[in-house]
Design an enzyme around this catalytic site. Structure first.
Site, short mmCIF file in Angstrom:
data_model
loop_
_atom_site.label_atom_id
_atom_site.label_comp_id
_atom_site.label_asym_id
_atom_site.label_seq_id
_atom_site.Cartn_x
_atom_site.Cartn_y
_atom_site.Cartn_z
N GLY A 192 0.83 -1.20 0.00
CA GLY A 192 0.00 0.00 0.00
C GLY A 192 0.86 1.24 0.00
N TYR A 218 2.14 9.80 3.52
CA TYR A 218 3.42 9.97 4.20
C TYR A 218 4.39 8.82 4.01
CZ TYR A 218 1.30 14.00 6.42
OH TYR A 218 0.69 15.21 6.64
N VAL A 221 3.47 1.19 2.72
CA VAL A 221 3.18 0.10 3.65
C VAL A 221 3.73 -1.18 3.03
CG1 VAL A 221 1.40 -1.20 4.88
CG2 VAL A 221 1.08 1.25 4.46
N GLU A 235 -1.42 -5.12 12.43
CA GLU A 235 -1.78 -6.45 11.97
C GLU A 235 -1.98 -6.41 10.46
OE1 GLU A 235 -5.50 -7.54 13.85
OE2 GLU A 235 -5.88 -5.42 14.19
N LEU A 236 -1.65 -7.49 9.79
CA LEU A 236 -1.69 -7.55 8.33
C LEU A 236 -3.05 -8.03 7.86
CD1 LEU A 236 -0.03 -7.34 5.66
CD2 LEU A 236 0.50 -9.77 5.95
N ASP A 255 -8.29 -4.30 1.65
CA ASP A 255 -9.20 -3.32 2.24
C ASP A 255 -10.55 -3.44 1.52
OD1 ASP A 255 -9.19 -1.58 -0.14
OD2 ASP A 255 -7.18 -1.00 0.50
N ASP A 311 -12.50 10.38 8.28
CA ASP A 311 -12.12 9.97 6.93
C ASP A 311 -12.50 8.52 6.66
OD1 ASP A 311 -11.19 10.37 4.37
OD2 ASP A 311 -9.10 9.93 4.86
N PRO A 370 -14.09 3.15 2.01
CA PRO A 370 -13.71 1.74 1.87
C PRO A 370 -12.21 1.48 1.97
CG PRO A 370 -15.44 2.28 0.32
CD PRO A 370 -15.05 3.58 0.97
N ASP A 389 -6.54 3.92 9.68
CA ASP A 389 -6.11 5.23 9.20
C ASP A 389 -6.73 6.37 10.00
OD1 ASP A 389 -5.07 7.35 7.78
OD2 ASP A 389 -5.25 6.32 5.86
#
Length: 324
Positions: free
Chosen positions: A32, A36, A39, A101-102, A106, A145, A148, A166
């Site tokens: 991802g 900033y 991921v 955690e992975l 999303d 914010d 999905p 987030d």
């Protein structure tokens, strides 16, 4: 605030450039990208499991971006099955690495790359979203914010769960209400009071966003895909009849852009919010409640959990404790 007394630090030499390895972590592919930093998937050799690592550049002059500190601060205080769990914070000379955690994906990826989920699964995920949101609001945290892409999706076979993530622009609400910026929430999921210029909004902006997300899960397309603020108002009023929600809008009528909003509403013959959901009238009922133009008429997250659409979830304890 973070500090040596209450956070485990891992200090390391900052000579790496490709982030191939990070002490006890094997750093793998990017999964991802955000404002900033990126991921990446990482493997923890000590715990023998995988995590998601957000890698943020820390400027030598300005330090760590405030939004990153805010997110870490919030997640250190919140512990709930439907909110992403903070695992570790690793400081380097020019980077801060945050472990979560992975997730498998999303909700945005799930909606647009996979077959549509059956409505009972959507109902379960919607219930979990409200569970997580109720905990945030109980702690006076406004997410600001929800969309999905900011909801993590986990699955193992037929078992699915979601977690809110987030928190970079989240805020803790206060009494008396402070003035906040209204330039929050991605446009398509932004509540009418924000579009009309409110700076004293509350957690009910998150309820509007959840309504938009549930509708998108069902239809597999954004509910209000506006191009700008005015077009967003128009998209909303094309689907939600201005007149159908009454003449009295006490929260909205004193906002800077209300008259413009009202004029657009008078020009448009708005429809009644409706779309096929396998004869689930209760689902439409909840969406209508969440998508009330005036925020004072929307349910709280806790009230939404009591809605008849969630009767099955309310009666089955296994839905109250997601697997992940």
């Amino acid at each position: 605030m973070l500090g040596p007394s209450n956070e485990r630090y891992t200090r390391m030499n900052d000579s790496f450039t490709d982030l191939v390895e990070l002490e006890n972590y094997e750093v793998h592919e990017e999964v991802g990208k955000g404002q900033y930093g990126c991921v990446r998937r990482v493997f923890d050799r000590l715990r023998q499991c995988e995590f998601a690592m957000k890698i943020v550049e820390s400027d030598r002059n300005t330090g760590v971006p405030p939004s990153i500190l805010k997110e870490v601060g919030i997640l250190r205080e919140v512990d709930h099955p439907n909110i992403v769990r903070l695992q570790d914070v690793i400081f380097c000379q020019t980077k801060i690495c945050i472990l979560y955690e992975l997730a498998h994906s999303d909700l945005h990826k799930q909606i647009y790359t996979q077959p549509r989920l059956p409505l009972p699964k959507i109902r379960t995920l919607a219930y979990q979203l409200f569970l997580g949101l109720a905990e945030l609001h109980r702690q006076k945290i406004i997410h600001r914010d929800l969309k999905p892409a900011n909801v993590l999706f986990f699955h193992e076979g037929d078992n699915m769960s979601v977690k809110i993530a987030d928190f970079g622009i989240s805020r803790v609400s206060s009494v008396p209400v402070k003035s906040y910026t209204n330039d929050v929430v991605t446009l398509w999921y932004r509540a009418p009071e924000l579009l009309l210029g409110s700076t004293t909004y509350n957690e009910l902006i998150d309820i509007w966003s959840i309504g938009c997300i549930i509708a998108e899960l069902i239809t597999r397309k954004p509910l209000f895909p506006g191009k700008d603020v005015e077009d967003q108002m128009r998209k909303i009023l094309e689907l939600i009849s201005f007149r159908s929600q009454g003449e009295d809008f006490p929260i909205l009528q004193n906002l800077p852009l209300f008259q413009k909003f009202k004029k657009i509403g008078e020009e448009i013959e708005g429809k009644e919010l409706d779309f096929p959901v396998e004869d689930e009238k209760e689902c439409i009922g909840l969406l209508k409640n969440c998508l009330m133009l005036d925020p004072s008429r929307r349910p709280s997250a806790s009230q939404a959990l009591e809605h008849p659409w969630f009767q099955k979830e309310q009666s089955e304890e296994n839905f109250l404790n997601p697997l992940f």
